[in-house]
Design a protein around this motif. Sequence first.
Motif, mmCIF file in Angstrom:
data_model
loop_
_atom_site.group_PDB
_atom_site.id
_atom_site.type_symbol
_atom_site.label_atom_id
_atom_site.label_comp_id
_atom_site.label_asym_id
_atom_site.label_seq_id
_atom_site.Cartn_x
_atom_site.Cartn_y
_atom_site.Cartn_z
ATOM 1 N N VAL A 133 0.731 -1.422 0.013
ATOM 2 C CA VAL A 133 -0.076 0.077 0.099
ATOM 3 C C VAL A 133 0.856 1.272 0.069
ATOM 4 O O VAL A 133 1.950 1.246 0.470
ATOM 5 N N ASP A 134 0.162 2.365 -0.459
ATOM 6 C CA ASP A 134 1.016 3.633 -0.189
ATOM 7 C C ASP A 134 0.997 4.089 1.192
ATOM 8 O O ASP A 134 0.217 3.524 2.119
ATOM 9 N N CYS A 135 2.091 5.080 1.447
ATOM 10 C CA CYS A 135 2.273 5.376 2.689
ATOM 11 C C CYS A 135 1.329 6.364 3.032
ATOM 12 O O CYS A 135 1.390 6.718 4.604
ATOM 13 N N HIS A 136 0.556 6.957 2.255
ATOM 14 C CA HIS A 136 -0.441 8.341 2.654
ATOM 15 C C HIS A 136 -1.311 7.618 3.675
ATOM 16 O O HIS A 136 -2.173 6.563 3.497
ATOM 17 N N PRO A 137 -1.424 8.009 4.845
ATOM 18 C CA PRO A 137 -2.490 7.437 5.936
ATOM 19 C C PRO A 137 -4.034 7.638 5.457
ATOM 20 O O PRO A 137 -4.674 6.849 6.162
ATOM 21 N N GLN A 138 -4.143 8.435 4.728
ATOM 22 C CA GLN A 138 -5.599 8.760 4.490
ATOM 23 C C GLN A 138 -6.059 8.309 3.013
ATOM 24 O O GLN A 138 -7.408 8.548 2.678
ATOM 25 N N TYR A 139 -5.328 7.642 2.167
ATOM 26 C CA TYR A 139 -5.708 6.954 1.202
ATOM 27 C C TYR A 139 -6.638 5.999 1.424
ATOM 28 O O TYR A 139 -6.581 4.871 2.247
ATOM 29 N N ASP B 299 2.654 -4.098 3.706
ATOM 30 C CA ASP B 299 4.131 -3.540 3.224
ATOM 31 C C ASP B 299 3.734 -1.949 2.877
ATOM 32 O O ASP B 299 2.882 -1.886 2.038
ATOM 33 N N HIS B 300 4.204 -1.016 3.364
ATOM 34 C CA HIS B 300 3.981 0.266 3.008
ATOM 35 C C HIS B 300 5.169 0.825 1.940
ATOM 36 O O HIS B 300 6.428 0.620 2.333
ATOM 37 N N VAL B 301 4.781 1.191 0.832
ATOM 38 C CA VAL B 301 5.998 1.845 -0.243
ATOM 39 C C VAL B 301 5.590 3.416 -0.625
ATOM 40 O O VAL B 301 4.361 3.723 -0.692
ATOM 41 N N GLN B 302 6.853 3.925 -0.342
ATOM 42 C CA GLN B 302 6.734 5.481 -0.711
ATOM 43 C C GLN B 302 6.287 5.770 -1.896
ATOM 44 O O GLN B 302 6.952 5.049 -3.076
ATOM 45 N N HIS B 303 5.447 6.533 -2.047
ATOM 46 C CA HIS B 303 4.623 6.997 -3.521
ATOM 47 C C HIS B 303 5.825 7.178 -4.566
ATOM 48 O O HIS B 303 5.500 6.447 -5.465
ATOM 49 N N HIS B 304 7.105 8.038 -4.543
ATOM 50 C CA HIS B 304 7.715 8.292 -5.476
ATOM 51 C C HIS B 304 8.699 7.159 -5.930
ATOM 52 O O HIS B 304 9.209 6.959 -6.906
ATOM 53 N N HIS B 305 8.921 6.240 -4.897
ATOM 54 C CA HIS B 305 9.792 5.224 -5.093
ATOM 55 C C HIS B 305 8.868 4.271 -5.896
ATOM 56 O O HIS B 305 9.605 3.520 -6.875
ATOM 57 N N GLY C 80 2.216 13.288 -3.160
ATOM 58 C CA GLY C 80 2.737 12.042 -2.656
ATOM 59 C C GLY C 80 3.479 12.288 -1.212
ATOM 60 O O GLY C 80 4.047 13.288 -0.816
ATOM 61 N N TRP C 81 2.935 11.365 -0.220
ATOM 62 C CA TRP C 81 3.334 11.355 1.340
ATOM 63 C C TRP C 81 4.814 11.103 1.339
ATOM 64 O O TRP C 81 5.342 9.965 0.848
ATOM 65 N N GLY D 81 7.431 13.363 6.600
ATOM 66 C CA GLY D 81 5.932 14.251 6.926
ATOM 67 C C GLY D 81 5.578 15.241 6.218
ATOM 68 O O GLY D 81 4.430 15.567 6.168
ATOM 69 N N THR D 82 6.286 15.641 4.920
ATOM 70 C CA THR D 82 5.953 16.609 4.143
ATOM 71 C C THR D 82 5.332 16.055 2.994
ATOM 72 O O THR D 82 5.506 14.821 2.724
ATOM 73 N N VAL D 83 4.748 16.843 1.979
ATOM 74 C CA VAL D 83 4.294 16.247 0.758
ATOM 75 C C VAL D 83 5.219 16.504 -0.366
ATOM 76 O O VAL D 83 5.458 17.615 -0.517
ATOM 77 N N TRP D 84 5.655 15.327 -1.008
ATOM 78 C CA TRP D 84 6.617 15.277 -1.973
ATOM 79 C C TRP D 84 5.994 15.581 -3.317
ATOM 80 O O TRP D 84 4.831 15.317 -3.325
ATOM 81 N N GLY D 85 6.735 15.887 -4.333
ATOM 82 C CA GLY D 85 6.171 15.864 -5.813
ATOM 83 C C GLY D 85 7.354 16.323 -6.846
ATOM 84 O O GLY D 85 6.926 16.322 -7.822
ATOM 85 N N GLY D 86 8.419 16.650 -6.153
ATOM 86 C CA GLY D 86 9.455 17.185 -7.431
ATOM 87 C C GLY D 86 10.796 16.392 -6.754
ATOM 88 O O GLY D 86 11.556 17.195 -6.110
ATOM 89 N N GLU D 87 11.197 15.305 -7.054
ATOM 90 C CA GLU D 87 12.034 14.523 -6.331
ATOM 91 C C GLU D 87 13.321 14.040 -7.222
ATOM 92 O O GLU D 87 12.906 13.559 -8.497
ATOM 93 N N ILE D 88 14.244 13.861 -6.586
ATOM 94 C CA ILE D 88 15.624 13.090 -7.286
ATOM 95 C C ILE D 88 15.824 12.282 -6.384
ATOM 96 O O ILE D 88 16.240 12.184 -5.165
#
Length: 770
Positions: free
Chosen positions: A459-465, A483-489, A518-519, A523-530
């Motif tokens: 599942v995604d890591c976002h607690p409210q999905y 298993d929790h998987v980080q969104h951008h990973h 993406g969570w 604890g912040t909201v990601w969205g532009g990641e390397i």
Amino acid sequence: MTQIGKRVRVKGLVQGVGFRPFVWKLAQDLPISGYVLNDGRGVLIEVCGPSDTIGMFLDRLQEDAPVLARIDQIELTEISGDLYSGGFQIGESDGSEVATGIVPDAATCPKCLAEVLNPADRRHNYAFANCTHCGPRLSILRHIPYDRASTSMAVFPMCEECRVEYRNPEDRRFHAQPIACPDCGPRLWFETSGCETVSGDPVAIAADRLRAGEILAIKGLGGFQIAVDAGNEMAVEELRRRKRRPDKPLALMARDLHQIRSYCHLSNEEEDLLESSAAPILLLQRHGEQLAHSIACGHDRLGFMLPNTPLHHLLLGQLDRPIVLTSGNLSESPQETVNDQARRRLKVIVDGFLLHDREIVNRLDDSVLRLDGSGPTVLRRARGLAPAPIHLSQEFADAPKVLAMGGELKSAFCLLNGRNAVLSQHIGDLEDAATFADYKKMLRLYCDLYQFCPQIISVDCHPQYLSTAYGKALAKEFGAELDHVQHHHAHMAACLAEQQDPAIRDDPAFGLILDGLGWGEDGTVWGGEILKGDLSGFNRLGHFHPVPLPGGNAAVREPWRNLAAHLHTAFGPGYLGRLHGTRLRDALQAKPLKPLDRMIERSVNASLSSSAGRLFDSVAAALGIGFDCQSYEGQAAMLLEALARPHMQTEQGYPYHVSTPLPVVISFQALWMALIGDLKSGVSAGRIAARFHLGLIDGLVSALEQSGARSADRIVLSGGVFQNAILRDGVTSRLKASGHEVRNQTLVPANDGGLALGQAVVAAARHFTR
């Protein structure tokens, strides 16, 4: 000559595609003895004959396979003891444990279409003609193995003529499970929105009413569709009003390629995609304004598809212009599939119904693709593409069974079983209660179809999905590991997985992942990641400078909020003073900026986010695009891209600042200073949009290099923002010119529609590394 025997196990998409009669004919030609049958694992063949003949058989088995077949693996074992000598037979299907693939629905093949259009053929003008090379598959399937009794065609007993075709291995309709004709198959009729049946040819009636400007519901292959004359401006505007869809572009269906060329540019590659068995909606560069302006106002592309069933061919054959053909649903609800429910719910939208009595078992929307400079891009994976399995690298041969739940938007789930990852069709946004109910129903159906009992639920890591919450409940029900998987990973992993990249251990790649939200792990909201990592883990090497999201979800719907937050972050609370001499100052002053600024300064309902999607929204808002609100996801960014395209060859990009050491941070003060200067100088919105895109491409490539990416390193591009063709092609070409190996997604969407595939392979890879 020495006689040998071989047991041949064929895995892949080999059921419902004419594979058994193909094997039978091949065996007759050579000749050899034995049998072929379907079972839960695919196709099983036992062959006996001279060794060189058996070798020829195995070669041709792969080289000459049916057009819809996809062979993923062939396993060979020796047969000992007495060998067959009595010819070659087609055996009955074996209902053993299911591990084979389900073939997607396929568009009408040329041979079936020729019969439908031939006045001398018994299937002339028949809307449900099909064979083993085309027709419904997943949309009518209840369980596998794929036999007629397992489909919604079970209620239509075959007439004697169809039965002869069905039983004849020489006929292309041999064991075509949806086989039908006017004497024994589904029937078609037309009725008004008041449920009154209209006598006469249903297709001719529908064509007459479309020409008269009426809006019709058509029961298609995987759900109801709503049609209107695409050249009738008033009718298209009325459709938008009734459906409450004010802005989102509408899909089009044309009679043939010649008709599409009247409105759009077409390359050879685009023609091939349109005419493929998937028959997707393809986004094409438009020219002229001959169709209704309101079909795709502000966009430089039109979404065209060709007819995918005999019914659509017959209807378009009676019309002089393309039709709008959009999903038959109330706004944001799932596409209707049942006649009675469609009558009840769609009567507020349509003036009549073109109906039939073949049940749609599984809902399927239309797939959407685009051809970019770096190859095909799947924007929505559904009819014609799903649920064809994604074949994974050999490292997954012993993987545990994983059920991945996907995200909240553009939801799809994934069943991973060994090297096969079955990604469901696009289902929709789970925030809508009816869509979430459909998601749960489809997930249960897939588990039943594949007799799938997961060992791990990812599942995604976002607690409210909602998908995460449901995954937790299913983990308890199945006794599965969660298993929790980080969104951008997950986005990065989906791209690696679809290309059979064996990045499980000690083989890291760089990932440039750009999306809306993406969570994040902090604890912040990601969205532009390397990122840098493999399928089992990653490190965050860089990101966009975090900017508040004032109002949470309201910031996603209202771009002016993101603009204010970006300007506040870049220049502080006095940012309005920098806007003297621009219309933007007046537009922002008309908004409730004081409470919004307090939210930002006090961090109340204003989470920090590195979102790339919100950056696009803010730049669009600065140009007056979707300033107040967006009526659909990505509207402002899509219009910004269309605005920029004509100017990309003549402009220079805006500057970006990239800070070091790691993690590198891309910040935007320099961008905003230059952009505001251009607004004051009266630079056109199109040129500003182009400068924004060009500068962002430069900034991203620079940030990757400063994060440690070197020539020949693999770089994965994923996330919904890479649906932007300018960005995808620009970053790809720049990186390739520097010697990098660039990975783009071509089989599954880069948006959240591909998220579940990434979740599944991450969970499996972690299992290996424990």
